[in-house]
Design a protein around this motif. Structure first.
Motif, PDB file in Angstrom:
ATOM      1  N   THR A  77       1.118  -0.681  -0.078  1.00 29.66           N
ATOM      2  CA  THR A  77      -0.045  -0.407   0.031  1.00 29.66           C
ATOM      3  C   THR A  77       0.849   1.039  -0.208  1.00 29.66           C
ATOM      4  O   THR A  77       0.214   2.288  -0.225  1.00 29.66           O
ATOM      5  CB  THR A  77      -1.315   0.285   0.950  1.00 29.66           C
ATOM      6  OG1 THR A  77       0.068   0.179   2.399  1.00 29.66           O
ATOM      7  CG2 THR A  77      -2.033  -0.653   1.305  1.00 29.66           C
ATOM      8  N   ASP A  78       2.279   1.419  -0.123  1.00 31.20           N
ATOM      9  CA  ASP A  78       2.929   2.361   0.398  1.00 31.20           C
ATOM     10  C   ASP A  78       3.582   2.915  -0.725  1.00 31.20           C
ATOM     11  O   ASP A  78       4.416   2.688  -1.918  1.00 31.20           O
ATOM     12  CB  ASP A  78       4.602   1.856   0.534  1.00 31.20           C
ATOM     13  CG  ASP A  78       3.976   0.791   2.148  1.00 31.20           C
ATOM     14  OD1 ASP A  78       3.997   1.482   3.088  1.00 31.20           O
ATOM     15  OD2 ASP A  78       4.659   0.292   2.236  1.00 31.20           O
ATOM     16  N   ARG A  79       2.110   4.198  -1.515  1.00 32.95           N
ATOM     17  CA  ARG A  79       2.281   4.850  -2.688  1.00 32.95           C
ATOM     18  C   ARG A  79       3.175   6.156  -2.639  1.00 32.95           C
ATOM     19  O   ARG A  79       3.941   5.812  -3.474  1.00 32.95           O
ATOM     20  CB  ARG A  79       0.540   5.584  -2.604  1.00 32.95           C
ATOM     21  CG  ARG A  79      -0.109   4.555  -2.914  1.00 32.95           C
ATOM     22  CD  ARG A  79      -1.518   5.508  -2.998  1.00 32.95           C
ATOM     23  NE  ARG A  79      -1.675   6.015  -4.434  1.00 32.95           N
ATOM     24  CZ  ARG A  79      -1.518   5.764  -5.824  1.00 32.95           C
ATOM     25  NH1 ARG A  79      -1.658   4.541  -5.624  1.00 32.95           N
ATOM     26  NH2 ARG A  79      -1.792   6.510  -6.422  1.00 32.95           N
ATOM     27  N   HIS A  80       3.795   6.176  -1.114  1.00 34.13           N
ATOM     28  CA  HIS A  80       4.423   7.293  -1.168  1.00 34.13           C
ATOM     29  C   HIS A  80       6.084   6.624  -1.732  1.00 34.13           C
ATOM     30  O   HIS A  80       7.178   7.174  -1.975  1.00 34.13           O
ATOM     31  CB  HIS A  80       4.808   7.899   0.612  1.00 34.13           C
ATOM     32  CG  HIS A  80       5.385   7.042   1.388  1.00 34.13           C
ATOM     33  ND1 HIS A  80       4.094   6.008   1.680  1.00 34.13           N
ATOM     34  CD2 HIS A  80       6.252   6.693   1.750  1.00 34.13           C
ATOM     35  CE1 HIS A  80       5.092   5.190   2.566  1.00 34.13           C
ATOM     36  NE2 HIS A  80       6.359   6.070   3.357  1.00 34.13           N
ATOM     37  N   ASP A  81       6.505   5.320  -1.451  1.00 31.41           N
ATOM     38  CA  ASP A  81       7.703   4.321  -1.715  1.00 31.41           C
ATOM     39  C   ASP A  81       7.483   4.376  -3.297  1.00 31.41           C
ATOM     40  O   ASP A  81       8.784   3.478  -3.986  1.00 31.41           O
ATOM     41  CB  ASP A  81       7.571   3.493  -0.946  1.00 31.41           C
ATOM     42  CG  ASP A  81       8.360   3.653   0.287  1.00 31.41           C
ATOM     43  OD1 ASP A  81       8.134   4.651   0.573  1.00 31.41           O
ATOM     44  OD2 ASP A  81       7.546   2.842   1.177  1.00 31.41           O
ATOM     45  N   GLN A  82       6.730   4.232  -4.008  1.00 33.85           N
ATOM     46  CA  GLN A  82       6.216   3.736  -5.606  1.00 33.85           C
ATOM     47  C   GLN A  82       7.616   4.840  -6.552  1.00 33.85           C
ATOM     48  O   GLN A  82       8.204   4.480  -7.054  1.00 33.85           O
ATOM     49  CB  GLN A  82       5.165   4.377  -5.799  1.00 33.85           C
ATOM     50  CG  GLN A  82       4.753   3.788  -7.472  1.00 33.85           C
ATOM     51  CD  GLN A  82       3.048   3.577  -7.593  1.00 33.85           C
ATOM     52  OE1 GLN A  82       2.466   3.912  -7.339  1.00 33.85           O
ATOM     53  NE2 GLN A  82       2.674   2.615  -8.870  1.00 33.85           N
ATOM     54  N   ALA A  83       7.887   6.019  -6.677  1.00 32.02           N
ATOM     55  CA  ALA A  83       8.326   6.523  -7.408  1.00 32.02           C
ATOM     56  C   ALA A  83       9.687   6.184  -7.104  1.00 32.02           C
ATOM     57  O   ALA A  83      10.972   6.032  -7.934  1.00 32.02           O
ATOM     58  CB  ALA A  83       8.378   8.274  -7.247  1.00 32.02           C
ATOM     59  N   TYR A  84      10.031   5.469  -5.687  1.00 34.49           N
ATOM     60  CA  TYR A  84      11.585   5.656  -5.214  1.00 34.49           C
ATOM     61  C   TYR A  84      12.119   4.494  -5.897  1.00 34.49           C
ATOM     62  O   TYR A  84      13.193   3.739  -5.909  1.00 34.49           O
ATOM     63  CB  TYR A  84      11.666   6.049  -3.534  1.00 34.49           C
ATOM     64  CG  TYR A  84      13.285   5.489  -3.945  1.00 34.49           C
ATOM     65  CD1 TYR A  84      14.536   5.863  -3.601  1.00 34.49           C
ATOM     66  CD2 TYR A  84      13.259   3.772  -2.737  1.00 34.49           C
ATOM     67  CE1 TYR A  84      15.451   5.585  -3.481  1.00 34.49           C
ATOM     68  CE2 TYR A  84      14.488   3.280  -1.828  1.00 34.49           C
ATOM     69  CZ  TYR A  84      16.018   3.971  -2.408  1.00 34.49           C
ATOM     70  OH  TYR A  84      16.960   3.302  -2.507  1.00 34.49           O
ATOM     71  N   LEU A  85      11.723   3.053  -5.533  1.00 30.96           N
ATOM     72  CA  LEU A  85      11.307   2.017  -5.659  1.00 30.96           C
ATOM     73  C   LEU A  85      11.577   1.512  -7.343  1.00 30.96           C
ATOM     74  O   LEU A  85      11.826   0.289  -8.001  1.00 30.96           O
ATOM     75  CB  LEU A  85      10.092   1.230  -4.982  1.00 30.96           C
ATOM     76  CG  LEU A  85      10.710   1.010  -3.604  1.00 30.96           C
ATOM     77  CD1 LEU A  85       9.334   0.052  -2.813  1.00 30.96           C
ATOM     78  CD2 LEU A  85      11.565  -0.129  -3.695  1.00 30.96           C
ATOM     79  N   THR A  86      10.252   2.349  -8.270  1.00 33.24           N
ATOM     80  CA  THR A  86       9.936   1.378  -9.423  1.00 33.24           C
ATOM     81  C   THR A  86      11.430   1.015 -10.405  1.00 33.24           C
ATOM     82  O   THR A  86      10.999   0.534 -10.562  1.00 33.24           O
ATOM     83  CB  THR A  86       8.877   2.682  -9.975  1.00 33.24           C
ATOM     84  OG1 THR A  86       7.650   2.356  -9.510  1.00 33.24           O
ATOM     85  CG2 THR A  86       8.923   2.552 -11.668  1.00 33.24           C
ATOM     86  N   PRO A  87      12.486   2.271 -10.338  1.00 33.31           N
ATOM     87  CA  PRO A  87      12.960   2.045 -11.393  1.00 33.31           C
ATOM     88  C   PRO A  87      14.468   1.400 -10.753  1.00 33.31           C
ATOM     89  O   PRO A  87      14.555   0.581 -11.667  1.00 33.31           O
ATOM     90  CB  PRO A  87      13.941   3.380 -11.421  1.00 33.31           C
ATOM     91  CG  PRO A  87      13.170   3.949  -9.913  1.00 33.31           C
ATOM     92  CD  PRO A  87      11.902   3.831  -9.877  1.00 33.31           C
ATOM     93  N   LEU A  88      14.629   0.911  -9.158  1.00 35.04           N
ATOM     94  CA  LEU A  88      15.178   0.192  -8.345  1.00 35.04           C
ATOM     95  C   LEU A  88      14.890  -1.175  -9.001  1.00 35.04           C
ATOM     96  O   LEU A  88      15.471  -2.364  -9.339  1.00 35.04           O
ATOM     97  CB  LEU A  88      15.231  -0.014  -7.281  1.00 35.04           C
ATOM     98  CG  LEU A  88      15.894   2.163  -7.009  1.00 35.04           C
ATOM     99  CD1 LEU A  88      15.818   1.331  -5.224  1.00 35.04           C
ATOM    100  CD2 LEU A  88      17.678   1.420  -7.119  1.00 35.04           C
TER     101      LEU A  88
END
Length: 483
Positions: A70-81
């Motif tokens: 549910t951690d939408r605030h992590d999405q921009a960080y985790l997506t490229p990784l």
């Protein structure tokens, strides 16, 4: 209607695509309970549901591990990784990363009931750990994968019975933590001549009263709370003050094995002095946290209680503000730290589906998500207070903690032992506490009634077979759980 926002699914080649799944099985189940579920973006091409795991890509031997959060605030960080991991890992693993919003708990329960649950997933927090382990058989024991060296990567005290450990097993890894703090507008304190934030609750009452007395004609008040949600408000204000003052956690007395809300008495009296006498921001009884933050960002509130992990991002992106704001430790009754504050969350986050077809690959995904390479920069970016010691020690501290040191989790912020699981009759303690704060109930009578109702429920639970929790040497400061 039960609806779930479309999850973002990472597809091969680093592109983000969305795909509707076949809803037949889900609609059939939800029809039984009179609700309709809409699930999107689950699975690879040709998949009819959010499959627990599958071999993707035909004959290429790639194992797909689904990961729900549910951690939408992590999405921009985790997506490229995750995209990079999918392209470069040598284990032939592809992470199917999906982020959900509303009704995640219902979706997760539904997925488990239809054998479509993800391999790796964020725990929903709706059931006690022992229910998820012993009754629902949802969680894989991670301890066979964890060496003592691996466990040593996490902060001391990170593994707690009933939170991420049960019996001899470990079922979730510590991830991030948050604790409550008192946030304040330094500009307003300067205007009325307050030299330092309060260390005692009585000082907070006096400071809030002074701000309101001098500045209310401008629409500025000393304190506010998000009391529309009683539990949310009490957990971030009343509870931590009681705990750091040496009281109980959610009313449970571990030393004597019973409920005793008497340590809430003086705290409730002082909060009532602020909220029922015109010191507080008008309408606090019906405020949600975001409208409160909007007023704080506009410079109309001097003090409020909230969470260490959330506020820096809130005022950077959600409600940008030019005010000079800061935070301090939770004020206690004595001015000393007479007890540790229970972490708002900490210790339990991601788990592996006990029925996954690929447990070894799922564990490799867990290792990746908790690695120093992922979590060190995550900490530096200020996305969360990380509970992985090896990641934090090798990373630069976030700018927010450099400028506001009290945002950091410290030795006085810890997981308390797990409290009893009981079913009470009538209103819960947080609802009663809010009624006391706004002068709707007599505090002494309310505490007496809470003690009776909670202990009756606990006695019934014990009579039905639950073991009574008693730690004879336990104190709020030194939490000795030996028996």
């Amino acid at each position: 209607m039960l609806s779930v926002e479309e999850g973002s699914v990472l597809k091969r080649g680093g592109k983000i695509m969305k795909k509707k799944i076949n809803r037949r099985d889900f609609l059939k189940v939800m029809g039984v309970v009179g609700m309709t579920a809409s699930l999107a973006a689950c699975g690879d091409s040709g998949s009819s549901s959010a499959a627990a795991s599958s071999t993707a890509g035909g004959d290429d031997g790639v194992i797909t591990i689904s990961y729900w959060t549910t951690d939408r605030h992590d999405q921009a960080y985790l997506t490229p990784l995750i995209e990079e991991y999918n392209k470069t890992n040598s284990d032939n693993i592809y992470i199917d990363y999906q982020v959900y919003a509303d009704n995640y708990s219902q979706m997760l329960d539904l997925a488990f009931s239809t054998d479509t649950a993800p391999d790796v997933f964020k725990l929903s927090g709706t059931d006690p750990l022992e229910v998820q382990v012993d009754e629902k058989k949802m969680l894989l024991d991670l301890s066979p994968y964890m060496t003592e060296e691996y466990k040593a990567r996490f902060w001391d005290g990170a593994f707690v019975q009933g939170i991420n450990s049960w019996g001899d097993g470990i079922y979730s890894l510590p991830f991030t933590a948050s604790a409550c703090r008192l946030f304040y507008n330094q500009d307003l304190l300067d205007r009325v001549g307050i030299s330092a934030p309060p260390k005692t609750l009585k000082e907070l009452v006096d400071d809030a009263t002074l701000v309101t007395k001098q500045l209310s004609s401008e629409g500025i008040y000393g304190i506010a709370g998000n009391y529309k949600s009683a539990m949310s408000a009490v957990m971030r204000s009343i509870d931590p003050v009681v705990q750091v003052s040496g009281g109980t956690c959610n009313g449970f007395d571990f030393k004597n094995g019973k409920y005793d809300f008497s340590s809430y008495r003086e705290v409730l009296q002082l909060f009532r002095e602020m909220y029922s006498t015109g010191v507080a921001f008008p309408g606090s009884e019906s405020l949600d946290i975001d409208p409160l933050r909007t007023q704080f960002a506009a410079g109309n509130i001097a003090f409020y209680f909230s969470l260490s992990h959330a506020e820096p991002g809130v005022y950077q992106s959600q409600f940008p503000t030019d005010i000079n704001w800061n935070c301090c430790q939770i004020p206690s009754l004595s001015g000393n730290t007479d007890g540790v504050q229970n972490l708002w969350f900490g210790g339990s986050d991601k788990a592996i589906n006990a029925s996954t077809k690929h447990p070894d690959e799922a564990w490799k995904v867990m290792e990746f998500l908790h690695s120093d390479e992922v979590m060190g920069p995550y900490y530096t970016a200020g996305l969360g207070t990380v509970m992985i010691k090896s990641a934090v020690e090798g990373a630069e501290p976030p700018a927010s903690i450099e400028t506001m040191p009290d945002l950091a989790i410290g030795a006085n912020d810890q997981n308390w032992p797990i409290r009893p699981a009981i079913s009470i009759e009538g209103e819960d303690y947080s609802t009663v506490a809010v009624q006391c704060i706004f002068g709707l109930k007599d505090i002494d009578q309310a505490i007496s009634e809470l003690n009776d109702r909670y202990n009756n429920a606990y006695d019934k639970s014990v009579a039905d077979g639950a073991k009574r929790i008693v730690y004879p040497n336990f104190t709020a400061k030194n939490q000795d759980t030996s028996v």
